[in-house]
Design a protein around this motif. Structure first.
Motif, PDB file in Angstrom:
ATOM      1  N   PRO A  40      31.777  35.240  42.146  1.00 21.13           N
ATOM      2  CA  PRO A  40      32.373  36.565  42.398  1.00 21.13           C
ATOM      3  C   PRO A  40      32.706  37.315  41.109  1.00 21.13           C
ATOM      4  CG  PRO A  40      33.972  34.820  42.846  1.00 21.13           C
ATOM      5  CD  PRO A  40      32.672  34.132  42.534  1.00 21.13           C
ATOM      6  N   LEU A  41      32.709  38.637  41.207  1.00 20.38           N
ATOM      7  CA  LEU A  41      33.219  39.500  40.136  1.00 20.38           C
ATOM      8  C   LEU A  41      34.641  39.872  40.554  1.00 20.38           C
ATOM      9  CD1 LEU A  41      32.263  40.975  37.498  1.00 20.38           C
ATOM     10  CD2 LEU A  41      31.877  42.979  38.931  1.00 20.38           C
ATOM     11  N   LEU A  42      35.610  39.245  39.894  1.00 18.04           N
ATOM     12  CA  LEU A  42      37.006  39.371  40.316  1.00 18.04           C
ATOM     13  C   LEU A  42      37.727  40.461  39.522  1.00 18.04           C
ATOM     14  CD1 LEU A  42      37.879  35.549  40.413  1.00 18.04           C
ATOM     15  CD2 LEU A  42      37.302  37.014  42.367  1.00 18.04           C
ATOM     16  N   ASN A  43      38.734  41.020  40.125  1.00 15.97           N
ATOM     17  CA  ASN A  43      39.663  41.887  39.393  1.00 15.97           C
ATOM     18  C   ASN A  43      40.996  41.863  40.110  1.00 15.97           C
ATOM     19  OD1 ASN A  43      38.520  43.428  41.569  1.00 15.97           O
ATOM     20  ND2 ASN A  43      39.434  45.247  40.670  1.00 15.97           N
ATOM     21  N   ALA A  44      42.008  42.401  39.467  1.00 18.54           N
ATOM     22  CA  ALA A  44      43.345  42.364  40.054  1.00 18.54           C
ATOM     23  C   ALA A  44      44.160  43.514  39.488  1.00 18.54           C
ATOM     24  CB  ALA A  44      44.037  41.037  39.724  1.00 18.54           C
ATOM     25  N   PRO A  45      44.869  44.220  40.350  1.00 19.16           N
ATOM     26  CA  PRO A  45      45.658  45.369  39.869  1.00 19.16           C
ATOM     27  C   PRO A  45      46.643  44.973  38.775  1.00 19.16           C
ATOM     28  CG  PRO A  45      45.824  45.165  42.292  1.00 19.16           C
ATOM     29  CD  PRO A  45      44.983  44.038  41.808  1.00 19.16           C
ATOM     30  N   LEU A  46      47.252  43.781  38.902  1.00 12.30           N
ATOM     31  CA  LEU A  46      48.275  43.418  37.914  1.00 12.30           C
ATOM     32  C   LEU A  46      47.649  43.006  36.580  1.00 12.30           C
ATOM     33  CD1 LEU A  46      50.988  41.572  40.057  1.00 12.30           C
ATOM     34  CD2 LEU A  46      50.496  44.001  39.802  1.00 12.30           C
ATOM     35  N   LEU A  47      46.413  42.555  36.599  1.00 14.75           N
ATOM     36  CA  LEU A  47      45.711  42.258  35.348  1.00 14.75           C
ATOM     37  C   LEU A  47      45.332  43.565  34.637  1.00 14.75           C
ATOM     38  CD1 LEU A  47      44.644  39.694  33.832  1.00 14.75           C
ATOM     39  CD2 LEU A  47      42.429  40.163  34.870  1.00 14.75           C
ATOM     40  N   ASP A  48      44.895  44.545  35.414  1.00 16.44           N
ATOM     41  CA  ASP A  48      44.564  45.849  34.833  1.00 16.44           C
ATOM     42  C   ASP A  48      45.779  46.459  34.129  1.00 16.44           C
ATOM     43  OD1 ASP A  48      42.109  45.468  35.948  1.00 16.44           O
ATOM     44  OD2 ASP A  48      42.267  47.043  37.459  1.00 16.44           O
ATOM     45  N   ARG A  49      46.963  46.265  34.733  1.00 14.12           N
ATOM     46  CA  ARG A  49      48.198  46.740  34.111  1.00 14.12           C
ATOM     47  C   ARG A  49      48.414  46.147  32.741  1.00 14.12           C
ATOM     48  NH1 ARG A  49      53.621  47.999  36.741  1.00 14.12           N
ATOM     49  NH2 ARG A  49      52.866  49.305  38.395  1.00 14.12           N
ATOM     50  N   VAL A  50      48.210  44.840  32.628  1.00 10.60           N
ATOM     51  CA  VAL A  50      48.386  44.169  31.335  1.00 10.60           C
ATOM     52  C   VAL A  50      47.394  44.726  30.316  1.00 10.60           C
ATOM     53  CG1 VAL A  50      48.226  41.957  30.114  1.00 10.60           C
ATOM     54  CG2 VAL A  50      49.196  42.030  32.425  1.00 10.60           C
TER      55      VAL A  50
END
Lengths: 320, 320
Positions: free
Chosen positions: B22-32
């Motif tokens: 999968p190509l993962l992402n996460a809103p809280l990682l984008d914040r960092v």
């Protein structure tokens, strides 16, 4: 059947919004288990658990007017985060009631997903009364963690995906072990599999000492846990099976499985080593059962239902 | 172009055998990060790294006669395990030459995948001479870790999937950061993206002190690392860019990125907390660059190229 219509409608609303999580397996994990083990990695779902599905299903089923007024949930854990992100992505205001002594990172994360967090004092305040007052004053819709048909229908999408992915893997007969708290995930998967993969039988897994569902299934009447504290598997500890979920479990599930805390920690370490996923204790109960129970068929599918775990507890699992 | 034909043929041989990670992402990682970060989770690949793809591509490209005689590889790490499992699934005998002081778990795992492990004494034996003798005596085919067209073509399948998954996510312009050792993964992804997603530019990421590729790209001639030991990112430490890979990198890649060991450990902890994946230090270099470099566009895709990490080092990342 009404529930199948709900499930299909929820799946349609979730399409393109929830993540189709992979069904993982590994030759070296199968060796440890002495059987084929497939793991539905819901720890890779948005917000780190399957709870996003139920939250999305419930929020997306509201009328535009209800959504505009907003939703409320009681939770210090995965349900809070799932509902918060689902609401935010619908532009719906979201209030989460959390105990003031909840871990700071959970409060912060829930806020970061866009929710208004209202803290209450466990010892001095009545959570339900507080929530009812907030809901009434602001016209909020309460989203329950498992005793809600739309929430169960949302969790059922895990079962629809398992049915498809098992077929892709050539599996037609297996036990499907679920991490079971109130029974929303278990009931949803059981309904989906009964309709789409009748060779896959669901069995709920629970931690020792908190096995209300296993005892309820064995006795035919709903049993309660003696205590609700003291388990590392806090995410799936509930007082008793749900009003809506238990009749579904009774009708569709095989006998429950019970694992020790030590087995849960070992399952977390084996998922780390062989699947490279992060699983929280409550989310590793089904994998522990898949790895360490004797009463199982040659092929087992299990949910890794969440991955929101304190680094200290994870390090403890790795050191075990 | 010959390489595109090789890439397409390798992808066809890999279909149904490698995992579409999968190509993962996460809103809280984008914040960092302060930007959108997508993570291609190759730690979820068979054997826990992208190396399975190159191994499969190389083994499956052999003639039946070559396969029957068997393959040999030199590696104590991810290449060993990838080649071992790929060979086993083809029914091809596999010999892996490993230093006798390699970690026991790596030797055990490589054996568990079905390979014959031959241990040698780093101080007293010449690995290349030993391998050449074994290969000659038994008619084994050597599978190199990166300077092999079929291996590069196999790793390119990561790039084909990134091109598809970026399109699905609505991303047409981004930097694609790769964990870069000898350059097999980087060259493969760069070739695939040049053909299928020209808006995605590859940039190799390396650990501080082992940035031979960044310096080689900057100077236009192949540079060497001063030392090959002392990095926690051991999986991607190589003396100098490959003969085959460097010209591809020079033609297609943007400038290299360099990260500190501390940034790598923080990236591992953030992947644990927000993506719930296990990433090894060498596999977290690109994520560290995505999170902590300033010279990057609004959207970044990075590889989490492997997840085979010692529990003690992982615990250290969580405690950092």
């Amino acid at each position: 059947m009404a529930s199948l219509n709900l499930i299909n409608a929820a799946a349609a609303r979730l399409a393109g919004h929830s993540r189709r999580t992979p069904l993982l397996n590994a030759p070296l994990l199968d060796r440890v288990a002495g059987r084929r083990v497939f793991v539905k990695a819901e720890c890779l779902q948005w917000t780190g658990s399957f709870k996003f599905r139920g939250g999305w299903s419930a929020v997306s089923a509201l009328t535009p007017d209800q959504r505009a007024r907003g939703v409320i949930a009681f939770s210090s854990g995965n349900h809070a985060q799932g509902v918060a992100l689902a609401a935010a992505r619908h532009g719906a205001p979201c209030t989460i009631l959390m105990p003031a002594d909840a871990p700071g990172v959970k409060i912060d994360n829930t806020r970061a997903y866009g929710a208004t967090v209202v803290l209450y004092d466990r010892a001095r305040q009545d959570r339900d009364a507080l929530g009812a007052a907030l809901a009434a004053n602001h016209g909020l819709t309460l989203i329950r963690p498992y005793d809600d048909p739309q929430v169960i229908a949302g969790q059922a999408s895990v079962g629809l995906e398992i049915a498809e992915q098992a077929t892709e893997a050539g599996v037609t007969t297996a036990d499907v072990l679920t991490c079971c708290g109130g029974g929303g995930l278990t009931a949803g998967i059981a309904l989906a599999l009964a309709a789409h993969a009748p060779g896959l039988r669901v069995r709920p897994a629970e931690p020792e000492g908190f096995d209300d569902t296993a005892r309820s299934l064995a006795t035919g009447t709903r049993q309660r846990n003696a205590t609700l504290s003291g388990s590392i598997c806090d995410a799936i500890v509930t007082p008793t099976p749900g009003d809506l979920t238990f009749p579904i479990l009774q009708r569709l599930c095989g006998p429950g499985l019970v694992v020790t805390e030590d087995q849960v920690l070992r399952a977390m370490a084996l998922a780390f080593a062989h699947l490279r996923i992060v699983v929280e204790p409550g989310g590793a109960v089904a994998l522990a059962a898949a790895l360490f129970s004797s009463d199982l068929p040659e092929t087992v599918i299990c949910t890794a239902s969440g991955g929101n775990v304190d680094p200290g507890i994870f390090a403890r699992a790795l050191a075990a």
